[in-house]
Design an enzyme around this catalytic site. Structure first.
Site, short mmCIF file in Angstrom:
data_model
loop_
_atom_site.label_atom_id
_atom_site.label_comp_id
_atom_site.label_asym_id
_atom_site.label_seq_id
_atom_site.Cartn_x
_atom_site.Cartn_y
_atom_site.Cartn_z
CB SER A 145 -0.86 0.01 1.27
OG SER A 145 -1.46 1.27 1.45
CE1 TYR A 158 -4.38 -2.16 4.66
CE2 TYR A 158 -3.32 -0.04 4.33
CZ TYR A 158 -3.95 -1.15 3.82
OH TYR A 158 -4.14 -1.27 2.46
N1 LIG Z 1 -8.39 -0.31 -2.14
C1 LIG Z 1 -7.33 0.42 -1.86
O1 LIG Z 1 -7.33 1.67 -1.93
C2 LIG Z 1 -6.04 -0.25 -1.46
C3 LIG Z 1 -4.90 0.55 -1.39
C4 LIG Z 1 -3.70 -0.01 -1.03
C5 LIG Z 1 -3.63 -1.36 -0.77
N2 LIG Z 1 -4.74 -2.13 -0.83
C6 LIG Z 1 -4.60 -3.55 -0.53
O2 LIG Z 1 -5.15 -4.31 -1.58
C7 LIG Z 1 -5.64 -5.54 -1.07
C8 LIG Z 1 -7.08 -5.72 -1.51
O3 LIG Z 1 -7.83 -4.65 -0.98
P1 LIG Z 1 -9.29 -4.27 -1.48
O4 LIG Z 1 -9.34 -2.80 -1.58
O5 LIG Z 1 -9.67 -5.10 -2.65
O6 LIG Z 1 -10.13 -4.70 -0.18
P2 LIG Z 1 -11.54 -5.44 -0.03
O7 LIG Z 1 -12.47 -5.02 -1.09
O8 LIG Z 1 -11.92 -5.23 1.39
O9 LIG Z 1 -11.15 -6.96 -0.27
C9 LIG Z 1 -10.33 -7.63 0.65
C10 LIG Z 1 -10.17 -9.07 0.19
O10 LIG Z 1 -9.36 -9.77 1.14
C11 LIG Z 1 -10.02 -10.99 1.49
N3 LIG Z 1 -9.67 -11.37 2.86
C12 LIG Z 1 -9.68 -10.61 3.98
N4 LIG Z 1 -9.33 -11.34 5.05
C13 LIG Z 1 -9.09 -12.59 4.60
C14 LIG Z 1 -8.70 -13.80 5.21
N5 LIG Z 1 -8.47 -13.90 6.53
N6 LIG Z 1 -8.53 -14.90 4.44
C15 LIG Z 1 -8.76 -14.84 3.11
N7 LIG Z 1 -9.13 -13.72 2.47
C16 LIG Z 1 -9.30 -12.62 3.20
C17 LIG Z 1 -11.51 -10.66 1.32
O11 LIG Z 1 -12.24 -11.82 1.07
P3 LIG Z 1 -13.19 -12.56 2.13
O12 LIG Z 1 -13.66 -11.52 3.10
O13 LIG Z 1 -14.25 -13.15 1.29
O14 LIG Z 1 -12.32 -13.61 2.73
C18 LIG Z 1 -11.49 -9.79 0.08
O15 LIG Z 1 -11.48 -10.58 -1.08
C19 LIG Z 1 -5.44 -5.48 0.45
O16 LIG Z 1 -4.25 -6.11 0.80
C20 LIG Z 1 -5.35 -3.99 0.71
O17 LIG Z 1 -4.63 -3.70 1.88
C21 LIG Z 1 -5.96 -1.60 -1.16
#
Ligand SMILES: NC(=O)c1ccc[n+]([C@@H]2O[C@H](COP(=O)([O-])OP(=O)(O)OC[C@H]3O[C@@H](n4cnc5c(N)ncnc54)[C@H](OP(=O)(O)O)[C@@H]3O)[C@@H](O)[C@H]2O)c1
Length: 254
Positions: A145, A158
């Protein structure tokens, strides 16, 4: 030149494939030719991702997995190796975030974030890395991130975990070279479920758009190029690197 970024005949394990960035990554990897193993806890949503891939002529399978359950990770890795014989690419994308000032933050909440966002990628990289090292091929892509580079109030678990994953990525690169590469992508703010509260906060949104060189929130598709670069043969000589994809957010001071 398209061959350079091709994932034809590659088997990819992608965590957090049920929604958000992971869903778009799953579709992107499949379009590049990979068989995508979609891992996560919500099977119905994973099935929807897999179905979307097969509707477009791609290949995908659902892998029910809580990444914080080490025994389940071991079991699923063995199942995958037995069924597909290999994992060429691991994308550690699953992540959680909780918002609370440090003085109010329960240790358990901090621990859950570190377990999911840092320890789980370590365990997955170790278990799958053993197979990659034996086969002398592998690509590990960790989703970090912009908060792996700078910090922000109320998300200390985080920020700590994401800074940690940059270090883990370097350690993996050092120990897994020369045939297995490990890199990270550090996205800026991309509209998904993880930041709905911020999207609805006009003050934050205005600030973000004003101080990001691209003057907008990111979209899941903004990560496609970085993902394919680091997951394919195009990235063969890139390892230990964290590629910031944030529209210039961390470059602009004000
Ligand atoms: N969106 C942003 O702006 C952003 C920016 C920087 C980094 N990121 C990173 O990108 C990644 C994806 O983020 P996102 O924005 O797509 O978030 P999101 O929409 O909340 O999705 C998170 C994903 O992680 C899975 N997950 C969470 N806990 C889990 C567990 N214990 N076991 C297996 N799967 C798990 C969830 O699936 P289930 O709940 O179905 O298990 C879901 O598919 C993360 O690492 C986040 O930190 C996001």
């Amino acid at each position: 030149m398209a061959d350079l970024f091709s994932l034809k005949n590659r088997v990819v394990l992608l965590t957090g494939a049920s929604r958000g960035l992971g869903r778009d990554m799953a579709l992107t990897l499949a379009r590049a030719g990979a068989t995508v193993l979609c891992a996560g806890r919500t099977v119905k949503a994973l099935e929807a991702t897999a179905k979307a891939i097969s509707r477009k002529g791609g290949r995908a399978h659902v892998v029910p997995l809580d990444v914080t359950d080490e025994a389940a990770v071991r079991e699923q890795v063995e199942n995958i190796i037995a069924r597909h014989r290999r994992i060429d690419v691991l994308v550690n994308n699953a992540g959680v975030l909780s918002r609370e000032p440090i003085v109010d933050l329960a240790t358990e909440s901090f621990r859950l974030t570190v377990e999911t966002d840092l320890i789980a990628p370590f365990v997955l990289s170790r278990e799958i890395g053993r197979h990659m090292l034996k086969r002398k091929y592998g690509r590990i892509v960790n989703i970090a991130s912009v908060l792996a580079v700078v910090a922000r109030a109320r998300v200390s678990g985080y920020v700590s975990a994401k800074h940690g994953i940059v270090g883990l990525t370097k350690s993996l690169a050092v120990e897994f070279g020369p045939d297995v590469t490990a890199n990270a992508i550090a996205p800026g703010y991309i509209r998904t479920e993880i930041n709905v509260a911020l999207q609805q906060n006009k003050g934050f949104s205005d600030m973000l758009e004003q101080r990001t060189a691209s003057h907008r929130w990111g979209r899941p598709e903004d990560l496609r190029g970085a993902l394919l670069l680091l997951a394919s043969d195009a990235g063969a000589y890139i390892t230990g690197h964290t590629l910031v994809v944030d529209g210039g957010l961390s470059t602009v001071l004000a």
